[in-house]
Design a protein around this motif. Sequence first.
Motif, PDB file in Angstrom:
ATOM      1  N   PHE A   1       0.860  -1.169   0.000  1.00 38.72           N
ATOM      2  CA  PHE A   1       0.000   0.000   0.000  1.00 38.72           C
ATOM      3  C   PHE A   1       0.904   1.228   0.000  1.00 38.72           C
ATOM      4  N   LEU A   2       0.873   1.992  -1.107  1.00 37.85           N
ATOM      5  CA  LEU A   2       1.769   3.129  -1.285  1.00 37.85           C
ATOM      6  C   LEU A   2       1.109   4.415  -0.808  1.00 37.85           C
ATOM      7  N   PRO A   3       1.870   5.317  -0.192  1.00 35.16           N
ATOM      8  CA  PRO A   3       1.309   6.606   0.210  1.00 35.16           C
ATOM      9  C   PRO A   3       1.061   7.482  -1.018  1.00 35.16           C
ATOM     10  N   ASN A   4       0.127   8.390  -0.915  1.00 39.16           N
ATOM     11  CA  ASN A   4      -0.217   9.295  -2.010  1.00 39.16           C
ATOM     12  C   ASN A   4       0.748  10.480  -1.976  1.00 39.16           C
ATOM     13  N   LEU A   5       1.922  10.318  -2.567  1.00 39.64           N
ATOM     14  CA  LEU A   5       2.952  11.358  -2.542  1.00 39.64           C
ATOM     15  C   LEU A   5       2.790  12.314  -3.715  1.00 39.64           C
ATOM     16  N   VAL A   6       2.968  13.602  -3.431  1.00 41.69           N
ATOM     17  CA  VAL A   6       2.902  14.642  -4.460  1.00 41.69           C
ATOM     18  C   VAL A   6       4.092  15.576  -4.288  1.00 41.69           C
ATOM     19  N   ASN A   7       4.599  16.086  -5.406  1.00 42.60           N
ATOM     20  CA  ASN A   7       5.664  17.083  -5.377  1.00 42.60           C
ATOM     21  C   ASN A   7       5.018  18.460  -5.304  1.00 42.60           C
ATOM     22  N   VAL A   8       5.340  19.220  -4.258  1.00 39.87           N
ATOM     23  CA  VAL A   8       4.734  20.540  -4.077  1.00 39.87           C
ATOM     24  C   VAL A   8       5.817  21.567  -3.763  1.00 39.87           C
ATOM     25  N   SER A   9       5.488  22.811  -4.045  1.00 40.49           N
ATOM     26  CA  SER A   9       6.323  23.945  -3.649  1.00 40.49           C
ATOM     27  C   SER A   9       5.556  24.700  -2.577  1.00 40.49           C
ATOM     28  N   LEU A  10       6.088  24.701  -1.362  1.00 43.39           N
ATOM     29  CA  LEU A  10       5.465  25.414  -0.250  1.00 43.39           C
ATOM     30  C   LEU A  10       6.263  26.668   0.048  1.00 43.39           C
TER      31      LEU A  10
ATOM     32  N   SER B   1       8.848  33.001   6.898  1.00 46.48           N
ATOM     33  CA  SER B   1      10.006  33.605   7.553  1.00 46.48           C
ATOM     34  C   SER B   1      11.220  33.673   6.632  1.00 46.48           C
ATOM     35  N   LEU B   2      11.420  32.651   5.780  1.00 43.59           N
ATOM     36  CA  LEU B   2      12.560  32.646   4.860  1.00 43.59           C
ATOM     37  C   LEU B   2      12.261  33.410   3.572  1.00 43.59           C
ATOM     38  N   GLN B   3      10.983  33.688   3.305  1.00 42.73           N
ATOM     39  CA  GLN B   3      10.527  34.412   2.128  1.00 42.73           C
ATOM     40  C   GLN B   3      11.001  33.762   0.831  1.00 42.73           C
ATOM     41  N   ARG B   4      10.849  32.446   0.768  1.00 42.02           N
ATOM     42  CA  ARG B   4      11.175  31.710  -0.455  1.00 42.02           C
ATOM     43  C   ARG B   4      10.341  30.434  -0.479  1.00 42.02           C
ATOM     44  N   SER B   5      10.279  29.846  -1.670  1.00 43.28           N
ATOM     45  CA  SER B   5       9.536  28.597  -1.797  1.00 43.28           C
ATOM     46  C   SER B   5      10.478  27.415  -1.641  1.00 43.28           C
ATOM     47  N   VAL B   6       9.917  26.304  -1.163  1.00 43.38           N
ATOM     48  CA  VAL B   6      10.681  25.090  -0.902  1.00 43.38           C
ATOM     49  C   VAL B   6       9.970  23.937  -1.577  1.00 43.38           C
TER      50      VAL B   6
ATOM     51  N   VAL C   1      -0.546  20.758   6.818  1.00 47.31           N
ATOM     52  CA  VAL C   1       0.230  22.000   6.755  1.00 47.31           C
ATOM     53  C   VAL C   1      -0.710  23.193   6.700  1.00 47.31           C
ATOM     54  N   GLU C   2      -1.740  23.116   5.867  1.00 46.96           N
ATOM     55  CA  GLU C   2      -2.712  24.213   5.767  1.00 46.96           C
ATOM     56  C   GLU C   2      -3.480  24.385   7.072  1.00 46.96           C
ATOM     57  N   HIS C   3      -3.803  23.275   7.741  1.00 46.90           N
ATOM     58  CA  HIS C   3      -4.563  23.337   8.988  1.00 46.90           C
ATOM     59  C   HIS C   3      -3.761  24.002  10.106  1.00 46.90           C
ATOM     60  N   ARG C   4      -2.474  23.739  10.157  1.00 47.55           N
ATOM     61  CA  ARG C   4      -1.633  24.306  11.218  1.00 47.55           C
ATOM     62  C   ARG C   4      -1.195  25.732  10.939  1.00 47.55           C
ATOM     63  N   GLY C   5      -1.487  26.253   9.771  1.00 41.90           N
ATOM     64  CA  GLY C   5      -1.175  27.663   9.509  1.00 41.90           C
ATOM     65  C   GLY C   5       0.062  27.882   8.680  1.00 41.90           C
ATOM     66  N   GLY C   6       0.422  26.957   7.839  1.00 36.12           N
ATOM     67  CA  GLY C   6       1.556  27.151   6.943  1.00 36.12           C
ATOM     68  C   GLY C   6       2.737  26.255   7.267  1.00 36.12           C
ATOM     69  N   LEU C   7       3.729  26.310   6.397  1.00 29.63           N
ATOM     70  CA  LEU C   7       4.894  25.439   6.517  1.00 29.63           C
ATOM     71  C   LEU C   7       5.698  25.721   7.774  1.00 29.63           C
ATOM     72  N   ASP C   8       5.897  26.996   8.099  1.00 28.48           N
ATOM     73  CA  ASP C   8       6.703  27.351   9.274  1.00 28.48           C
ATOM     74  C   ASP C   8       6.095  26.816  10.564  1.00 28.48           C
ATOM     75  N   ALA C   9       4.799  27.012  10.733  1.00 27.83           N
ATOM     76  CA  ALA C   9       4.128  26.541  11.948  1.00 27.83           C
ATOM     77  C   ALA C   9       4.141  25.020  12.022  1.00 27.83           C
ATOM     78  N   PHE C  10       3.965  24.348  10.876  1.00 28.13           N
ATOM     79  CA  PHE C  10       3.973  22.882  10.867  1.00 28.13           C
ATOM     80  C   PHE C  10       5.337  22.353  11.283  1.00 28.13           C
ATOM     81  N   LEU C  11       6.398  22.897  10.714  1.00 26.11           N
ATOM     82  CA  LEU C  11       7.744  22.396  11.013  1.00 26.11           C
ATOM     83  C   LEU C  11       8.145  22.665  12.461  1.00 26.11           C
ATOM     84  N   LEU C  12       7.763  23.817  13.009  1.00 29.12           N
ATOM     85  CA  LEU C  12       8.138  24.125  14.383  1.00 29.12           C
ATOM     86  C   LEU C  12       7.439  23.215  15.387  1.00 29.12           C
TER      87      LEU C  12
END
Length: 97
Positions: free
Chosen positions: A29-38, A42-47, A59-70
Motif C-alpha cells: 500500500f503506497l502513500p499518495n505522494l505529491v511534489n509541491v512547492s510550499l 520567515s525565509l521568504q522563499r519557496s521550498v 500543513v494548511e490546517h496548522r497555519g503554513g509550513l513554518d508553523a507545521f515544522l516548528l
Amino acid sequence: MSRRCELTGKAVQTGNLVSHSNRKTRTRFLPNLVNVSLISDSLQRSVRLRIAAAALRSVEHRGGLDAFLLKAHDAELSMNALKLKREIAKKLEAVQV
C-alpha cells in the motif's frame, strides 16, 4: 528516492488482499505522494518537498509550513525538512532579538 513523506514520515505499508474465497495475496500500500512547492513566510522563499496529500492538508490546517515544522517532531522529518526547520527557527530567533 524513497517512498516516504518528508514531513510526516508516512511510508509504504504491506498487507494482504483478501478475496471472496478468503485467499490471501501479499500487496504493498503506497502513500499518495505529491511534489509541491510550499512558501516559507520567515525565509521568504519557496521550498520543493515530496509529501503525502494528507500532510498537505495538515500543513494548511496548522497555519503554513513554518508553523507545521516548528511543531513537528524531529524523528519523523526527513534530513531536508530537518535542515529547513533549523533554518526557520534560527531566522525567527534572530528577528525576536
